[in-house]
Design a protein around this motif. Structure first.
Motif, PDB file in Angstrom:
ATOM      1  N   GLU A  39      10.111  29.726  24.157  1.00 17.36           N
ATOM      2  CA  GLU A  39       9.009  29.134  24.926  1.00 17.36           C
ATOM      3  C   GLU A  39       9.312  27.670  25.268  1.00 17.36           C
ATOM      4  OE1 GLU A  39       6.348  30.329  26.342  1.00 17.36           O
ATOM      5  OE2 GLU A  39       6.334  32.352  25.503  1.00 17.36           O
ATOM      6  N   LYS A  40       9.839  26.938  24.293  1.00 16.93           N
ATOM      7  CA  LYS A  40      10.202  25.541  24.546  1.00 16.93           C
ATOM      8  C   LYS A  40      11.312  25.465  25.593  1.00 16.93           C
ATOM      9  CE  LYS A  40      11.532  21.241  22.333  1.00 16.93           C
ATOM     10  NZ  LYS A  40      11.889  20.559  21.095  1.00 16.93           N
ATOM     11  N   SER A  42      11.829  27.604  27.992  1.00 21.89           N
ATOM     12  CA  SER A  42      11.246  27.889  29.306  1.00 21.89           C
ATOM     13  C   SER A  42      10.554  26.650  29.874  1.00 21.89           C
ATOM     14  CB  SER A  42      10.285  29.074  29.243  1.00 21.89           C
ATOM     15  OG  SER A  42       9.111  28.769  28.535  1.00 21.89           O
ATOM     16  N   ASP A  43       9.887  25.894  29.010  1.00 21.53           N
ATOM     17  CA  ASP A  43       9.261  24.643  29.463  1.00 21.53           C
ATOM     18  C   ASP A  43      10.318  23.642  29.934  1.00 21.53           C
ATOM     19  OD1 ASP A  43       6.769  25.682  28.792  1.00 21.53           O
ATOM     20  OD2 ASP A  43       6.688  24.643  26.855  1.00 21.53           O
ATOM     21  N   GLU A  46      11.612  24.361  33.372  1.00 22.88           N
ATOM     22  CA  GLU A  46      10.699  23.866  34.403  1.00 22.88           C
ATOM     23  C   GLU A  46      10.787  22.348  34.543  1.00 22.88           C
ATOM     24  OE1 GLU A  46       7.073  25.750  33.001  1.00 22.88           O
ATOM     25  OE2 GLU A  46       7.268  27.255  34.604  1.00 22.88           O
ATOM     26  N   GLU A  47      10.932  21.643  33.430  1.00 22.96           N
ATOM     27  CA  GLU A  47      11.056  20.184  33.482  1.00 22.96           C
ATOM     28  C   GLU A  47      12.348  19.743  34.168  1.00 22.96           C
ATOM     29  OE1 GLU A  47      10.580  18.382  29.615  1.00 22.96           O
ATOM     30  OE2 GLU A  47       8.779  19.582  29.216  1.00 22.96           O
ATOM     31  N   ARG A  79       9.898  33.907  28.631  1.00 23.24           N
ATOM     32  CA  ARG A  79       8.541  34.204  28.171  1.00 23.24           C
ATOM     33  C   ARG A  79       8.355  35.682  27.843  1.00 23.24           C
ATOM     34  NH1 ARG A  79       5.995  29.771  32.180  1.00 23.24           N
ATOM     35  NH2 ARG A  79       6.558  27.997  30.868  1.00 23.24           N
TER      36      ARG A  79
END
Length: 177
Positions: A39-40, A42-43, A46-47, A79
Motif C-alpha cells: 500500500e505504501k 502504491s502511494d 502516485e507521488e 492494491r
C-alpha cells in the motif's frame, strides 16, 4: 537520464545468495506487514508519477497516455495483491468445510525465490505486477527489467525499497536479453 552496468555471472550468483537470505526473513514477515508495504509503495508510485512518466516515455518510447495508464495499472496491482493477500496469506488459514468432523485448514505459504523478467513495452505495469504478487506471497524476487528500460526498472525498485521492501528481498539484475 542515467547509466546502467550489466552484472557479471559471478555477481548474478551473489544476487541469488542475497535473495535466499531475504526470502528466509520475508516469509516470516506477516501478511499485514507485507500488505502495508505494498500500500505504501502504491502511494509512492502516485507521488512519483511525473518522474515515472518521464522515464517511461524517454526510455520505453511510450506515449504520455500510455505511461499514465501504466502507472495506474501498477497502483491497481499493488492494491489488489495487498487486499487479496490479506485474505489468502493470513496466519490462521481458512477453515474448510468438514463433512466428517475433521479439521481442515487451507493455508498458503511462500515458495522461495521468484524471478521476474519483464518486457520493454510495459516497463512499469508488468514489471511491478509480477514483483508485487510474489512479494505479497512472502517470496524474495530477482527482477530483471528489459535491457531497453533498465533505468525505469531500477527507479521502481528504488521506490519499493523506500516503501519498506528490504534490499535482500527485492534484487535487481541488469543486463542484456
Amino acid at each position: 537520464m542515467g547509466k546502467i552496468f550489466d552484472l557479471s555471472l559471478g555477481q548474478v550468483q551473489d544476487v541469488f545468495v542475497s535473495a535466499k537470505t531475504g526470502q528466509q526473513i520475508w516469509e516470516q514477515t506477516g501478511a499485514n506487514h507485507r500488505a502495508n508495504v505494498l500500500e505504501k509503495f502504491s502511494d509512492l508510485l502516485e507521488e512519483n508519477h511525473a518522474e515515472l512518466m518521464s522515464l517511461c516515455v524517454r526510455e520505453g518510447g511510450r506515449t504520455l497516455k500510455d505511461a499514465h495508464d501504466e502507472i495506474r495499472e501498477a497502483v491497481d496491482f499493488c492494491r489488489y495483491y495487498a487486499a487479496q493477500g490479506l485474505k489468502d496469506f493470513n496466519d490462521t488459514g481458512k477453515m474448510l468445510p468438514s463433512p466428517t468432523g475433521e479439521k481442515n485448514v487451507y493455508k498458503l505459504q511462500s515458495r522461495g525465490i521468484c524471478v521476474g523478467i519483464s518486457p520493454w513495452n510495459f516497463p512499469i505495469a508488468i514489471f511491478t505486477g509480477q514483483i508485487v504478487a510474489a512479494l505479497m506471497a512472502g517470496n524474495a524476487v530477482v527482477a530483471k527489467p528489459a535491457e531497453q528500460t533498465s533505468i525505469t526498472g531500477q527507479y521502481i525498485a528504488k521506490i519499493m525499497h523506500k516503501a519498506g521492501v528490504p534490499a535482500d528481498v527485492l534484487n535487481i539484475v541488469l543486463g542484456d536479453g
